[in-house]
Design an enzyme around this catalytic site. Structure first.
Site, PDB file in Angstrom:
ATOM      1  N   CYS A   2     -25.438  -8.169   6.472  1.00 11.27           N
ATOM      2  CA  CYS A   2     -26.681  -8.199   5.722  1.00 11.27           C
ATOM      3  C   CYS A   2     -26.602  -7.104   4.674  1.00 11.27           C
ATOM      4  CB  CYS A   2     -27.863  -7.926   6.647  1.00 11.27           C
ATOM      5  SG  CYS A   2     -27.921  -9.057   8.037  1.00 11.27           S
ATOM      6  N   ARG A  27     -24.359 -10.553   0.312  1.00  8.76           N
ATOM      7  CA  ARG A  27     -24.038 -10.187   1.693  1.00  8.76           C
ATOM      8  C   ARG A  27     -24.735 -11.093   2.719  1.00  8.76           C
ATOM      9  NH1 ARG A  27     -21.858  -4.940   1.713  1.00  8.76           N
ATOM     10  NH2 ARG A  27     -22.230  -4.827   3.948  1.00  8.76           N
ATOM     11  N   TRP A  75     -28.046 -12.198   6.691  1.00  9.95           N
ATOM     12  CA  TRP A  75     -27.142 -13.260   7.148  1.00  9.95           C
ATOM     13  C   TRP A  75     -27.376 -13.356   8.649  1.00  9.95           C
ATOM     14  CZ3 TRP A  75     -22.764 -13.871  10.361  1.00  9.95           C
ATOM     15  CH2 TRP A  75     -22.079 -15.073  10.173  1.00  9.95           C
ATOM     16  N   ASN A  99     -28.224  -3.654   9.257  1.00 12.04           N
ATOM     17  CA  ASN A  99     -27.011  -4.432   9.016  1.00 12.04           C
ATOM     18  C   ASN A  99     -26.058  -4.131  10.157  1.00 12.04           C
ATOM     19  OD1 ASN A  99     -24.746  -5.765   7.987  1.00 12.04           O
ATOM     20  ND2 ASN A  99     -24.122  -3.975   6.799  1.00 12.04           N
ATOM     21  N   GLY A 100     -25.630  -5.179  10.887  1.00  9.27           N
ATOM     22  CA  GLY A 100     -24.700  -4.965  11.998  1.00  9.27           C
ATOM     23  C   GLY A 100     -25.136  -5.765  13.206  1.00  9.27           C
ATOM     24  N   GLU A 483      -4.818 -21.548   0.982  1.00 12.79           N
ATOM     25  CA  GLU A 483      -5.870 -20.912   0.200  1.00 12.79           C
ATOM     26  C   GLU A 483      -6.629 -21.961  -0.620  1.00 12.79           C
ATOM     27  OE1 GLU A 483      -7.392 -18.345   0.285  1.00 12.79           O
ATOM     28  OE2 GLU A 483      -8.288 -17.983  -1.664  1.00 12.79           O
ATOM     29  N   LYS A 487     -10.623 -22.677  -0.413  1.00 11.28           N
ATOM     30  CA  LYS A 487     -11.487 -22.554  -1.608  1.00 11.28           C
ATOM     31  C   LYS A 487     -12.317 -23.820  -1.794  1.00 11.28           C
ATOM     32  CE  LYS A 487     -11.588 -19.313  -2.423  1.00 11.28           C
ATOM     33  NZ  LYS A 487     -10.972 -18.118  -1.990  1.00 11.28           N
ATOM     34  N   GLU A 490     -14.993 -24.196   1.090  1.00 10.13           N
ATOM     35  CA  GLU A 490     -16.110 -23.255   1.198  1.00 10.13           C
ATOM     36  C   GLU A 490     -17.133 -23.401   0.087  1.00 10.13           C
ATOM     37  OE1 GLU A 490     -13.914 -19.125  -0.257  1.00 10.13           O
ATOM     38  OE2 GLU A 490     -15.512 -18.981   1.194  1.00 10.13           O
ATOM     39  N   HIS A 506       4.325 -36.188  10.796  1.00 13.38           N
ATOM     40  CA  HIS A 506       4.370 -36.067  12.255  1.00 13.38           C
ATOM     41  C   HIS A 506       3.005 -36.329  12.886  1.00 13.38           C
ATOM     42  CE1 HIS A 506       8.521 -34.811  12.252  1.00 13.38           C
ATOM     43  NE2 HIS A 506       8.236 -34.015  11.233  1.00 13.38           N
ATOM     44  N   LYS A 605     -20.582 -12.559   1.944  1.00 10.97           N
ATOM     45  CA  LYS A 605     -19.406 -11.956   1.339  1.00 10.97           C
ATOM     46  C   LYS A 605     -18.702 -11.002   2.278  1.00 10.97           C
ATOM     47  CE  LYS A 605     -16.724 -10.992  -2.175  1.00 10.97           C
ATOM     48  NZ  LYS A 605     -15.709 -12.023  -2.467  1.00 10.97           N
TER      49      LYS A 605
END
Ligand code: M6R
Length: 610
Positions: A2, A27, A75, A99-100, A483, A487, A490, A506, A605
């Site tokens: 957050c 965040r 978040w 935050n945490g 990657e 990208k 997301e 396979h 983020k």
């Protein structure tokens, strides 16, 4: 995970909260809220949603004449996104933002409930507020109650706190989660990171573990865990408010893609000495250190881990150092057996990713030398690693990393070159060719790829009609494919899988049907023929193939296919060109789909929870 902010001073606190929170939104953006002192009473306005929702709410419930406030953008972890779970939380005399994660919140909640506390939300944060309030009820001293409650809490936290009866004062503490203290012309601030405070000031102090802060309009004092008071040692950031703004681009992601040529130059040039050779002395890493490295374990998350996969290829092929890459959240629970002479390299744009930090701490506890590749300066990972190399990408705001990943890969390339050179695997001329290619060919190749917007747009027009997409490649191109798939997923929410080109047959090739988009990356000359065979395999099953391929193909590609040609001025140039193409394709796809590119759903983020 957050974002938190706080202010006390002579100016109106509310506009400062709103401005800071709008920057901190990257965040987390599930809910937002502020608590402000108004006529010595603390008033809370908060809601589910983003800053716009709070602005609307403040029109109905205005806060007048407040010079002291705290704010939060969330978040969600404990309890879904809702008005009642939004911060700030108030219990008794204590109002706080957090935050945490408080890991032992269930036990604490149970014992506080026994004492009669009735909780309004499902959050661990409200438990923290109740705990501090409980301690405060006994001691009557804000700092002592924060210290006592901190000792009882397990986990990571940064709190901004207002106490009833302490007008004009903001208290704060951090353990595990980041927190910056700052001094401006008209007051003092706290924030999760400096970007939120750039509109107001450049002077900051990065709080250390367990330090408690007591801010008043006249000053900021830090209280250490033993009760000693110290004055902060102010530093000045080189970031500018413009560096955290869009600068004319429609999205931060686009701006950051375009910043890559400059970011690579900034990251590489301080590590090239007057003779044009790789040299990390300015990072405090002497050539002799590289000679001690017998094996490397790279640990990171998400895109940073993908950058590590690029590093793996280089460290093994160029420097001949056995290297492996671990996902940070797995590393601690199944740590590899690391022989004498191992080096753990952790990679993190934010420098705060909890899983990566935990892996770093594990390595240190086990006596393994550590090196961090970090973008955000003075962050926990940068501070705690034995050695650190900054990537100098500048602030990265878009949740999807672009220039962060790009500069991580360029620094890893430099490390591989430094090891190869100091151990005599490559001579001066070869080492100089690599540094020159990273400094000149790579930025030029990226610039060239930035001009192909229409081509990416055309590819994206096709992708938006599909639910499933594949990226395929071999070797380095498999690493790039991973990657590329991340990208696309997301930011556009299209399901995309990265496959080693030779592995598709396979099993997974059964998913390929007429029209399935398959994007094939081919930067390696030596793998061209093999990858071509795999492309034929999917093409003959009806796949719509897009080639992202070297411009020196021996046979011209099928005109029916979309082709993005990559410059081949050097090996590095081709790889970074491909990287730019896959970023841009993801961007264009998300743009066409009307997605929230800079703030994709469910993400944040800086992932400061494990
Ligand atoms: O800040 P970090 O580099 O440690 O972050 C690691 C990942 O969370 C990050 O790369 C994530 O995967 C990005 N959203 C990808 O674009």
């Amino acid at each position: 995970m957050c974002g938190i902010i706080g202010y006390t001073g002579t100016a109106n606190a509310i506009p400062k909260m709103m401005k800071g929170l709008s920057v901190l939104e990257y965040r987390g953006y599930d809910s937002v809220g502020i608590a402000a002192q108004e006529n010595s009473k603390t008033k809370i306005v908060k809601c589910k949603g983003r800053i716009g929702a709070l602005e609307e709410k403040l029109r109905d419930q205005p806060i007048e004449g407040s010079h002291c406030a705290i704010g939060h953008t969330r978040w969600a972890t404990h309890g879904g996104p809702s008005d009642k779970n939004a911060h700030p939380h108030r219990v008794g005399a204590v109002t706080l933002v957090h935050n945490g994660i408080i890991e032992n919140y269930k036990d604490l909640r149970a014992s506080l409930a026994e004492k009669g506390v009735i909780f309004q939300s499902e959050t661990d944060t409200e438990v923290a507020a109740a705990l501090i309030n409980d301690c405060f009820a006994q001691s009557g001293d804000p700092v002592a109650s924060i210290r006592e409650a901190s000792e009882k809490m397990k986990g990571a936290f940064a709190f901004g706190i207002l106490f009833e009866g302490y007008p004009g004062e903001v208290f704060a503490v951090r353990r595990g989660s980041p927190l910056i203290l700052a001094r401006g012309k008209d007051g003092y601030y706290i924030a999760s990171d400096m970007t939120a405070l750039l509109p107001f000031t450049k002077e900051y102090y990065a709080l250390k573990e367990n330090q408690i802060v007591r801010l008043s309009p006249g000053g900021g004092r830090i209280v250490l865990s033993d009760g000693t008071k110290i004055a902060p040692q102010w530093e000045t950031t080189t970031m500018t408010p413009e560096s955290a703004q869009k600068g004319g681009y429609s999205h931060f992601m686009l701006k950051e893609i375009h910043e890559q040529p400059g970011a690579v130059v900034k990251s590489v040039s301080p590590r090239i000495n007057a003779d044009g050779l790789p040299d990390f002395s300015s990072d405090g890493i002497e050539p002799a250190f590289w000679q001690t490295v017998k094996s490397i374990q790279i640990v990171a998350c998400g895109s940073a881990m993908h950058a590590g996969l690029v590093g793996l290829r280089l460290l093994e092929d160029l420097a001949k150092v056995p290297t492996s890459v671990s996902i940070a959240s797995e590393f601690r629970y199944h740590p590899p057996i690391l022989p004498e002479g191992s080096l753990v390299i952790v990679i993190s744009q934010s420098g705060e990713t909890a899983d990566t930090l935990a892996a770093l701490r594990y390595a240190k506890e086990n006596g393994i030398p550590t090196l961090a590749i970090v973008n955000a300066v003075e962050t926990t990972i940068a501070r705690e690693a034995d050695r650190r190399i900054y990537t100098f990408a500048g602030p990265e705001i878009a949740v999807a990393t672009t220039k962060g990943y790009c500069t991580q890969a360029s620094v890893l390339w430099m490390i591989a070159a430094a090891i190869a050179h100091t151990t005599g695997r490559i001579d001066d001329a070869q080492a100089k060719a690599i540094t020159r290619s990273l400094l000149c060919d790579v930025p030029a190749a990226i610039e060239q790829m930035l001009t192909l917007e229409n081509r990416y747009h055309k590819i994206a027009r096709n992708l938006i009609n599909h639910e499933h997409v594949f990226y395929i490649g071999r070797g380095m191109d498999y690493a790039l494919s991973m990657e590329a798939a991340l990208k696309l997923k997301e930011i556009s929410y299209i399901h995309c899988e990265a496959y080693a080109a030779g592995e598709l047959k396979h099993g997974t090739i059964s998913l390929v049907e007429p029209g399935t988009p398959v994007l094939a990356i081919c930067t390696e000359q030596a793998l061209l023929e093999k990858t071509e065979s795999n492309i034929r395999e999917v093409r003959s099953r009806g796949a719509q193939v897009t080639l992202i391929v070297r411009d020196d193909l021996p046979t011209p590609p099928d005109p029916a296919e979309e082709v993005i040609l990559l410059p081949t001025s050097s090996e590095a140039a081709t790889v970074f060109a491909a990287l730019t193409a896959i970023q841009y394709i993801a961007y264009e796809t998300a743009l066409l789909l009307g997605c929230d590119i800079d703030r994709p759903r469910n993400l944040a983020k800086s992932v400061t929870v494990e």
